[in-house]
Design a protein around this motif. Structure first.
Motif, PDB file in Angstrom:
ATOM      1  N   VAL A 181      -6.424   5.360  -0.793  1.00 17.89           N
ATOM      2  CA  VAL A 181      -5.272   4.609  -1.268  1.00 17.89           C
ATOM      3  C   VAL A 181      -5.460   3.134  -0.918  1.00 17.89           C
ATOM      4  CG1 VAL A 181      -2.787   4.253  -1.024  1.00 17.89           C
ATOM      5  CG2 VAL A 181      -3.723   6.579  -1.054  1.00 17.89           C
ATOM      6  N   LEU A 182      -5.305   2.324  -1.927  1.00 19.82           N
ATOM      7  CA  LEU A 182      -5.506   0.893  -1.732  1.00 19.82           C
ATOM      8  C   LEU A 182      -4.178   0.178  -1.978  1.00 19.82           C
ATOM      9  CD1 LEU A 182      -7.498  -1.400  -1.296  1.00 19.82           C
ATOM     10  CD2 LEU A 182      -8.221  -1.160  -3.651  1.00 19.82           C
ATOM     11  N   GLY A 183      -3.793  -0.664  -1.048  1.00 14.81           N
ATOM     12  CA  GLY A 183      -2.531  -1.393  -1.191  1.00 14.81           C
ATOM     13  C   GLY A 183      -2.753  -2.774  -1.794  1.00 14.81           C
ATOM     14  N   PHE A 184      -1.714  -3.581  -1.751  1.00 11.73           N
ATOM     15  CA  PHE A 184      -1.814  -4.947  -2.252  1.00 11.73           C
ATOM     16  C   PHE A 184      -0.734  -5.780  -1.598  1.00 11.73           C
ATOM     17  CE2 PHE A 184      -1.262  -8.440  -5.266  1.00 11.73           C
ATOM     18  CZ  PHE A 184      -2.588  -8.810  -5.456  1.00 11.73           C
ATOM     19  N   ASP A 185      -1.091  -6.956  -1.134  1.00  8.57           N
ATOM     20  CA  ASP A 185      -0.171  -7.934  -0.520  1.00  8.57           C
ATOM     21  C   ASP A 185      -0.499  -8.219   0.940  1.00  8.57           C
ATOM     22  OD1 ASP A 185       1.341  -8.245  -2.788  1.00  8.57           O
ATOM     23  OD2 ASP A 185       2.989  -6.945  -2.135  1.00  8.57           O
ATOM     24  N   ASN A 186      -0.974  -7.202   1.625  1.00  5.72           N
ATOM     25  CA  ASN A 186      -1.191  -7.314   3.069  1.00  5.72           C
ATOM     26  C   ASN A 186       0.097  -7.641   3.810  1.00  5.72           C
ATOM     27  OD1 ASN A 186      -2.541  -7.228   5.498  1.00  5.72           O
ATOM     28  ND2 ASN A 186      -3.312  -9.321   5.359  1.00  5.72           N
ATOM     29  N   LEU A 187       1.070  -6.786   3.650  1.00  2.35           N
ATOM     30  CA  LEU A 187       2.315  -6.921   4.414  1.00  2.35           C
ATOM     31  C   LEU A 187       2.147  -6.304   5.797  1.00  2.35           C
ATOM     32  CD1 LEU A 187       4.914  -5.818   1.697  1.00  2.35           C
ATOM     33  CD2 LEU A 187       3.965  -8.084   2.141  1.00  2.35           C
ATOM     34  N   GLU A 223      -3.820   3.292   8.492  1.00  5.96           N
ATOM     35  CA  GLU A 223      -3.470   1.927   8.120  1.00  5.96           C
ATOM     36  C   GLU A 223      -4.047   1.625   6.743  1.00  5.96           C
ATOM     37  OE1 GLU A 223      -4.304  -0.870  11.226  1.00  5.96           O
ATOM     38  OE2 GLU A 223      -3.680   0.535  12.783  1.00  5.96           O
ATOM     39  N   LEU A 224      -3.416   0.719   6.060  1.00  4.79           N
ATOM     40  CA  LEU A 224      -3.773   0.464   4.665  1.00  4.79           C
ATOM     41  C   LEU A 224      -4.913  -0.521   4.445  1.00  4.79           C
ATOM     42  CD1 LEU A 224      -0.283   0.068   2.951  1.00  4.79           C
ATOM     43  CD2 LEU A 224      -1.989   1.820   2.435  1.00  4.79           C
ATOM     44  N   THR A 225      -5.836  -0.123   3.631  1.00  8.37           N
ATOM     45  CA  THR A 225      -6.772  -1.093   3.086  1.00  8.37           C
ATOM     46  C   THR A 225      -5.981  -1.828   2.011  1.00  8.37           C
ATOM     47  OG1 THR A 225      -8.730   0.259   3.465  1.00  8.37           O
ATOM     48  CG2 THR A 225      -8.865  -1.399   1.712  1.00  8.37           C
ATOM     49  N   THR A 226      -6.128  -3.139   1.969  1.00 10.27           N
ATOM     50  CA  THR A 226      -5.273  -3.904   1.060  1.00 10.27           C
ATOM     51  C   THR A 226      -5.921  -5.226   0.678  1.00 10.27           C
ATOM     52  OG1 THR A 226      -2.984  -4.670   0.767  1.00 10.27           O
ATOM     53  CG2 THR A 226      -4.017  -5.114   2.886  1.00 10.27           C
ATOM     54  N   ILE A 227      -5.279  -5.928  -0.226  1.00  7.06           N
ATOM     55  CA  ILE A 227      -5.770  -7.257  -0.590  1.00  7.06           C
ATOM     56  C   ILE A 227      -4.758  -8.273  -0.124  1.00  7.06           C
ATOM     57  CG2 ILE A 227      -6.285  -8.794  -2.522  1.00  7.06           C
ATOM     58  CD1 ILE A 227      -7.454  -6.362  -3.954  1.00  7.06           C
ATOM     59  N   ASP A 228      -5.237  -9.212   0.632  1.00  7.91           N
ATOM     60  CA  ASP A 228      -4.336 -10.186   1.225  1.00  7.91           C
ATOM     61  C   ASP A 228      -3.851 -11.212   0.212  1.00  7.91           C
ATOM     62  OD1 ASP A 228      -3.154 -11.448   3.653  1.00  7.91           O
ATOM     63  OD2 ASP A 228      -4.416 -13.112   2.986  1.00  7.91           O
TER      64      ASP A 228
END
Lengths: 337, 337
Positions: A273-279, A288-293
Motif C-alpha cells: 500500500v502506497l500513500g501520498f502526502d506524507n502526513l 508505517e506508510l510508504t508515501t510521497i512527500d
DNA sequence: CTGTTAGCGCATTCAG
DNA sequence: CTGAATGCGCTAACAG
C-alpha cells in the motif's frame, strides 16, 4: 466601558502639535521626520491608543496589505499546513490573509475570488491549475498578483509553486514496478474539478504503459479514511486482486490498511500500500506508510514570497517546481513469488 | 489584457442613466427602486464587470463585513476544523474571515488582534479564556463582538462557546478509575499560556483526589506524535510505570501507542492509553483509540452564529457549553489483576 | 523637514 | 421613488 468616539489621525496630530501629514509620515513610509517630533507623535499615538483605519488607508493609498487564499478545504492537513505557513510568512510582512474554501468547486472558487477582489486583496493564492476563465480574467484585469499551488503547471500568465503531479503518479508507479509488482491498482482522488488528481492518475497510467503494464483498476475515493477502507474492500474482493495499491492520500491509505488488518490481509506481504502526502499519520499506522512527500509548508512559504516580491522580480519566479520525494517505510515490499 | 481603469459606481450610474445614489441603493439595502431602473442598473453593472470597492464602502458605512480569528495554529486538525466551519458559516452570510496564528502566545495574540482591529473587523474569534487585558480592552473599546472557543468559561463580558475543560479532565480520569486503574499518569499539553490544558490537568488531578488517588506523574508534551512517544518512554521506564495514561491529544496518544508497539508493551493489556480530541487518526491506529470527542466543527458553526446575531440577541447566547463525549474504543481496558 | 490642499469611492443625508 | 451634495479617515502632491 462605553465606546469613546474613535480617535483618529487628526487627534494624534493635535495632541502632538503637528499636522496630520506629519503623523501619517511617522506612521508610514518613515519619510524623514525630525526625531523629536517623531517621538512626540509616537507618544501621542500611544497615549490615545490610536489604531489607524485600514479602510481609509486603503482607499486613499490603493494599497490594502491584504491577500486572499481560496483552497478546497481546511479540513485536510495538506491544505491547512500550507495555509499555516502562508499566513505566517505574510503576517511577518504586514499582510493579512483572508481565507475562503471552495469545496473543490471552481464555480464557487470564482465567487470567492470575486469576494476577495471586492475586499481589495492585492494578491491571491489558488490551488491547482484548473480555474474558470472568468477567475483568471478578473485577477488579470484588476492587476492582482496570483499564484497556483500544488502544481508546477503555470498558465500563460499565472505563476505556479508546487510539484509535477504527473511525475508524482509516475514515481508511485515506478516504485511498485521496481518492486516487481504487475497487478497494480489505484485508489485515486475524485478527478472532477481536480486537475491534480487527474494528472497523478495519468502519470500513473503512463508509467505502467511505458512498462507494458495496465492498471488493474482505478477507483476514485474521497480523501477520507472511510473511502480508503471501502475502496480497498472492493479491490481485494475482485476476481483478480492487486498486489499493490496506490492511494490518493495517506488518509485513504490508512483506511485501506485498516481494512486489511480487519480482514487478515498481510501488508505488505499480500498487498503493498502506497500513500501520498506524507502526513504525520503515516508514521503512526502499522505498518508505517510508504508515501510521497508533498512539501505543503514550503509551498505556503514560497507562495508568500512570490506574492510579496516586487512585481518586477516576480517575472523570474514564475515557476517553482519543488522536488518530490519517495519516503519508503513498511507498507510496500517486493512481490513474493 | 492591460488594466483598464477600474470601473466604479459612477460609471455604472452613467451607463444605466441614473444617479450614483440609485445604483448604490440597488446594490445594497434594496430600498425601493423602480423595477425597470433596477434592471438597468444590474445590467450595466454586469456589462462593466463592476466590482464594488470594499474599502470605500466600509469607510463610508462603517460596516466592513469582516471577521477575524486568532488561533494557536492551523497545523493541528482540532483548530483547522473549527476554522473551516467558522469560515463556511460566515461566508454564507457575506462575511469574510481573516486568520491569524499566535503560536499559543498571548502577546502575539494581542498584536494580531490589533492588526485585525486595524483591518476593521466587526467581530473576532479567540481560543481559550486566558488573554491579555489589553486584548479584551481593545475589543470592548472598539465595540467589536468577540467570542472565546474551546472553553465554556466566559469573562464578565466575553461570550464563550465550547466545553468545560475541567470536566474533560475529570471524565478521562473517571473512565480509567472505573476500569480499576490506580496507577494513572498524564501526558498533558504544555500549560504555559494554555488555560485549557491547565484546566484539564486540574480536572484530572481533582477527580483522582476525590477518589483518594494521586497522579503517578504528569508530563507536559507538545501536541505531536514525537512528544507522545518520548513521554510514554519516560513513563514506562520509571520505577513504577503506570497502568493507564491520559494523553493531551490523539496525536500524542498515537505516538505513545507507537512506543508501546516498538517495545512490545501490550495496549491495553499492560497499559491503557486514552486520547483526546477524537481525530480521524483515532480510528486508524492499532488498537483504535479511546478518546474524548471535541466538537470542533460545531464550535466553529456556533461561534459564527453568535457573531452574526444582532447585538441585542447576543446577550442570550453568551455561554454555550457543548457536551463532552467519551468514545470508548480499544486502547483502554479494565486493569488485570 | 513640514503644513496645506485635495480627493480616493462610496453611502447617506436631505430635498424634490 | 430619485438626484445632489456631503463627508467617512487618511495619504499624496505640492508648496513652503
Amino acid at each position: 466601558m462605553p465606546d469613546e468616539p474613535d480617535v483618529k489621525l487628526i487627534d494624534v496630530a493635535r495632541k502632538a502639535g503637528c499636522s496630520p501629514a506629519t503623523v501619517s509620515r511617522v506612521l508610514n513610509h518613515n519619510a524623514k521626520v525630525n526625531t523629536a517630533t517623531r517621538e512626540k507623535v509616537l507618544q501621542a499615538a500611544m497615549d490615545l491608543a490610536y489604531v489607524p483605519n485600514g479602510s481609509a488607508r486603503s482607499l486613499r493609498s490603493t494599497k490594502s496589505r491584504l491577500a486572499g487564499a481560496v483552497i478546497p478545504t481546511l479540513d485536510h492537513a495538506i491544505y491547512a499546513t500550507m495555509v499555516n505557513s502562508l499566513q505566517a510568512r505574510l503576517t511577518e510582512n504586514g499582510v493579512s490573509l483572508i481565507i475562503n474554501t471552495s469545496s473543490y468547486d471552481i464555480d464557487r472558487e470564482y465567487e470567492q475570488v470575486r469576494l476577495l477582489v471586492e475586499r481589495g486583496v492585492e494578491s491571491v493564492v489558488l490551488v491547482g491549475a484548473a480555474h474558470r476563465r472568468e477567475t483568471i480574467a478578473l485577477l488579470e484585469q484588476r492587476n492582482i498578483a496570483y499564484v497556483f499551488t500544488y502544481t508546477a503547471k503555470p498558465t500563460d500568465i499565472g505563476a505556479a509553486v508546487g510539484f509535477d503531479n504527473e511525475k508524482a503518479g509516475r514515481l508511485a508507479a515506478r516504485h511498485l514496478i521496481d518492486l516487481g509488482h504487475t497487478r497494480i491498482a489505484m485508489l485515486g482522488g475524485i478527478t472532477i474539478n481536480n486537475d491534480r488528481a487527474v494528472s497523478r492518475r495519468d502519470g500513473f497510467v503512463a508509467e505502467l504503459r511505458d512498462n507494458n503494464l495496465a492498471p488493474l483498476g482505478i477507483l476514485e475515493t474521497p480523501y477520507q479514511a472511510d473511502g480508503g477502507h471501502a475502496g480497498m474492500k472492493r479491490l481485494m474482493l475482485a476476481d483478480t486482486p492487486p498486489t499493490a495499491v496506490i492511494c490518493a492520500s495517506d488518509i485513504a491509505a490508512a483506511g485501506a490498511l485498516k481494512y486489511c488488518r480487519q480482514n487478515d490481509i498481510a501488508v505488505p506481504g499480500t498487498v503493498s500500500v502506497l500513500g501520498f502526502d506524507n502526513l504525520d499519520i503515516g508514521e503512526l499506522t502499522t505498518p508505517e506508510l510508504t508515501t510521497i512527500d508533498v512539501p505543503a509548508g514550503e509551498m505556503g512559504r514560497i507562495a508568500a514570497d512570490y506574492l510579496l516580491a516586487p512585481a518586477a522580480q516576480r517575472q523570474h519566479m514564475r515557476i517553482r517546481e519543488l522536488p518530490l520525494r519517495l519516503v519508503v517505510r513498511g507498507s510496500t515490499a517486493a512481490l513474493l513469488r
